[in-house]
Design an enzyme around this catalytic site. Structure first.
Site, PDB file in Angstrom:
ATOM      1  N   HIS A  68      29.673  30.084  58.446  1.00  0.00           N
ATOM      2  CA  HIS A  68      29.178  31.083  57.733  1.00  0.00           C
ATOM      3  C   HIS A  68      28.205  30.730  56.673  1.00  0.00           C
ATOM      4  CE1 HIS A  68      31.413  30.663  53.839  1.00  0.00           C
ATOM      5  NE2 HIS A  68      32.274  30.432  54.168  1.00  0.00           N
ATOM      6  N   ASP A 178      30.228  25.203  50.834  1.00  0.00           N
ATOM      7  CA  ASP A 178      30.888  26.047  51.496  1.00  0.00           C
ATOM      8  C   ASP A 178      30.339  27.462  51.624  1.00  0.00           C
ATOM      9  OD1 ASP A 178      33.127  28.108  52.433  1.00  0.00           O
ATOM     10  OD2 ASP A 178      34.200  28.048  50.550  1.00  0.00           O
ATOM     11  N   GLU A 210      31.547  36.252  55.098  1.00  0.00           N
ATOM     12  CA  GLU A 210      32.973  35.639  55.262  1.00  0.00           C
ATOM     13  C   GLU A 210      33.599  35.872  54.041  1.00  0.00           C
ATOM     14  OE1 GLU A 210      35.860  32.803  55.369  1.00  0.00           O
ATOM     15  OE2 GLU A 210      34.088  32.747  54.051  1.00  0.00           O
ATOM     16  N   GLU A 211      32.786  35.606  52.929  1.00  0.00           N
ATOM     17  CA  GLU A 211      33.579  35.423  51.471  1.00  0.00           C
ATOM     18  C   GLU A 211      34.513  36.671  51.297  1.00  0.00           C
ATOM     19  OE1 GLU A 211      34.322  32.685  50.277  1.00  0.00           O
ATOM     20  OE2 GLU A 211      33.046  31.204  50.790  1.00  0.00           O
ATOM     21  N   ASP A 233      34.691  25.742  59.335  1.00  0.00           N
ATOM     22  CA  ASP A 233      34.717  26.099  57.565  1.00  0.00           C
ATOM     23  C   ASP A 233      35.172  24.624  56.955  1.00  0.00           C
ATOM     24  OD1 ASP A 233      34.644  27.439  55.242  1.00  0.00           O
ATOM     25  OD2 ASP A 233      35.345  29.210  56.296  1.00  0.00           O
ATOM     26  N   HIS A 316      34.987  26.501  46.036  1.00  0.00           N
ATOM     27  CA  HIS A 316      34.521  27.747  45.223  1.00  0.00           C
ATOM     28  C   HIS A 316      34.281  27.224  43.414  1.00  0.00           C
ATOM     29  CE1 HIS A 316      35.694  31.061  47.934  1.00  0.00           C
ATOM     30  NE2 HIS A 316      35.396  30.143  48.557  1.00  0.00           N
TER      31      HIS A 316
END
Length: 351
Positions: A68, A178, A210-211, A233, A316
């Site tokens: 992603h 990410d 995706e998130e 991922d 994150h």
């Protein structure tokens, strides 16, 4: 291919979930020299197709490789009378990491701001004992409320203002690695495949949203109709206080076992790693994986899917950290795995 340059450019390009146009355009251009066709669909998924080579008269399997391209961020919710900007999150942002952060507010112009909070000296004992909450934080632009309201609207995006940074031992840190680091793996795999015979049609998919729920992967898989898929991922890397029961070493790609992962296809991936001396770690996801694998695996009538992950420290946050050596090994494994699929790949998949 200069992977550091790509990561530096990609992580500095705006691509918040639902607003991926700029980063999608960037990655589409990176794929164009490496594949036969590139398109960006209505969801801002980038779909780059490399047609099969080296096969005569056989039906080529259709393989989807997915990582992603969207990023977590913040969004303006209110402008206070003193000019302070209140915000909520887009995707999973932990408010504990925010105080003192440097950010960009994407208003009519790109504005620099800092995230402030009530100093602990002015808090009650009860407040000091609890974690920061999003509604107690604000962005300071150093401007009057009148000026802020001229430049900023409710719904404007806010992203971290942190530069791509090279660390020792071929490691790098940045925001939004990410999952743009795994898009870089797709690019390196595409580059490697140019020197390999491949009997599969390979679809490199950089998925959107995706998130916030895997929506781009869901729609892309519906459109591509792949015979099988590999999702890439990030996974948790070992750090102090984060033990081997929940995290993996930084120096090896990770394969996942679980109900969303097709076991025989997964064994084929593991065997391919052994054959080519690629070091792997293994982990288990007893229910869902929390990645695009969950949506792709149940697309249409079902897609045999495996999950290959890159360990990442500080997921994150604004200083996500990965090993470029592991990135290269992931690309090498992916290229070999895809090049060794032929028209007979699924003969023993279900038996």
């Amino acid at each position: 291919m200069d992977v550091k340059k790509i990561l530096a450019e990609a992580t500095s390009t705006l691509g918040v979930s639902g607003h991926e146009a700029a980063v999608a355009a960037y990655f589409a251009e990176q794929f164009r020299p490496l594949v036969d066709e590139v398109k960006v669909d209505a969801m801002y998924n980038v779909i780059a197709c490399r047609k099969a080579t080296g096969q005569a008269g056989k039906k080529a399997p259709k393989v989807m490789l997915c990582a992603h391209l969207d990023e977590i961020a913040l969004m303006v919710t209110k402008i206070e009378d003193d000019g302070s900007v209140r915000f909520g999150s887009v995707g999973g942002v932990d408010p504990r990491i925010l105080p003192g952060s440097r950010v960009w507010v994407h208003g009519r112009e790109k504005l620099f701001g800092t995230i402030g909070a009530l100093p602990p000296h002015l808090m009650s004992a009860e407040d000091r004992a609890s974690n920061y909450k999003m509604d107690k934080l604000h962005i300071d632009l150093g401007m009057s409320a009148e000026k802020v309201r001229e430049q900023v609207r409710i719904g404007d995006l806010v992203t971290f203002n942190t530069p791509f940074t090279e660390l020792a031992n071929n490691q790098v840190a940045a925001k939004s690695l990410d999952d743009r680091v795994c898009v870089a793996i797709l690019l390196r795999a595409a580059e490697r495949l140019q020197k390999l015979v491949c009997e599969a049609d390979v679809y490199f998919v950089c998925s959107a949203q995706e998130e916030v729920g895997g929506r781009g992967a869901m729609t892309a898989a519906f459109g591509v109709e792949p015979d099988c898929a590999v999702v890439l991922d990030v996974d948790f890397a070992l750090t102090p206080g984060c033990g081997p029961d929940v995290a993996c070493p930084l120096d090896a790609m990770v394969v996942t076992h679980g109900p969303y992962v097709q076991p025989k296809l997964n064994k084929r991936l593991i065997d391919c790693a052994k054959e080519h001396n690629v070091k792997l770690s293994q982990t288990v996801a007893g229910r869902y994986t929390g990645t695009d694998a969950d949506e792709i695996g149940v697309s249409r009538a079902g897609v045999p899917t495996v999950l290959l992950s890159l360990p990442e420290k500080y997921m994150h946050t604004s200083v996500e950290t990965i090993s470029l050596d592991t990135l290269e090994e992931g690309a090498r494994l992916l290229a070999h795995f895809v090049s060794e699929l032929d028209a007979s790949w699924e003969e023993d998949l279900w038996i």
